[in-house]
Design a protein around this motif. Sequence first.
Motif, PDB file in Angstrom:
ATOM      1  N   MET A  62       1.291  11.795   1.925  1.00  0.00           N
ATOM      2  CA  MET A  62       1.215  12.555   3.175  1.00  0.00           C
ATOM      3  C   MET A  62       1.550  14.015   2.873  1.00  0.00           C
TER       4      MET A  62
ATOM      5  N   GLU B  21       0.461   5.621   0.511  1.00  0.00           N
ATOM      6  CA  GLU B  21      -0.421   6.715   0.912  1.00  0.00           C
ATOM      7  C   GLU B  21       0.353   8.031   0.879  1.00  0.00           C
TER       8      GLU B  21
ATOM      9  N   ALA C 109       0.843  -1.197   0.000  1.00  0.00           N
ATOM     10  CA  ALA C 109       0.000   0.000   0.000  1.00  0.00           C
ATOM     11  C   ALA C 109       0.879   1.248   0.000  1.00  0.00           C
TER      12      ALA C 109
ATOM     13  N   ASN D 273      -0.946  13.706  -4.787  1.00  0.00           N
ATOM     14  CA  ASN D 273      -1.889  12.834  -4.076  1.00  0.00           C
ATOM     15  C   ASN D 273      -2.529  11.773  -4.968  1.00  0.00           C
TER      16      ASN D 273
ATOM     17  N   LYS E  21       8.504   5.620   5.666  1.00  0.00           N
ATOM     18  CA  LYS E  21       8.181   6.931   5.105  1.00  0.00           C
ATOM     19  C   LYS E  21       9.318   7.350   4.174  1.00  0.00           C
TER      20      LYS E  21
ATOM     21  N   LEU F  94       5.668  10.037   1.384  1.00  0.00           N
ATOM     22  CA  LEU F  94       4.880   8.848   1.071  1.00  0.00           C
ATOM     23  C   LEU F  94       4.951   7.886   2.245  1.00  0.00           C
TER      24      LEU F  94
END
Length: 105
Positions: free
Chosen positions: A22, A20, A18, A59, A38, A27
Motif C-alpha cells: 500500500m 498487498e 495474501a 511494491n 495492516k 502492507l
Amino acid sequence: MMNERVKRYFENPRKIKAIEPMKGYKLLITFDNGELKKYDMTNDLTGVSSVLKDETKFNSVFLNDIGNVAWNIDENIDSSVQWDNQIDLCKDMLYMESVPVQTEE
C-alpha cells in the motif's frame, strides 16, 4: 517468560494467504483465519531494509517458500542460492504487530 498474548498466539499460529503493498510503506495482509491486517513499515526502512524506500522495490513484495513476507534485494540473483539476497519479515511477528483493518459487511 513468554507473555500471555504471545503464548496464546503460538497455540494457534497463523499463515499469510495474501500480501498487498500500500502507499506509505504499509502492507495489507490477509491471514488464513480471514483476518485482514495492516502493517506500517515506515520505521523499519533502515539498514539492509533501506533499499525498500524505493517504491518499485517495496511494491515487489511476495510470500517466500516458508510463508514469510519477502523482497529480493537484487532481482537478478537467485535467493534460494544466495541467502543474503532476501529481506523477509516473519509471519508471526507480522500477525502480532499489525493492526486489524475494519471491513464493511
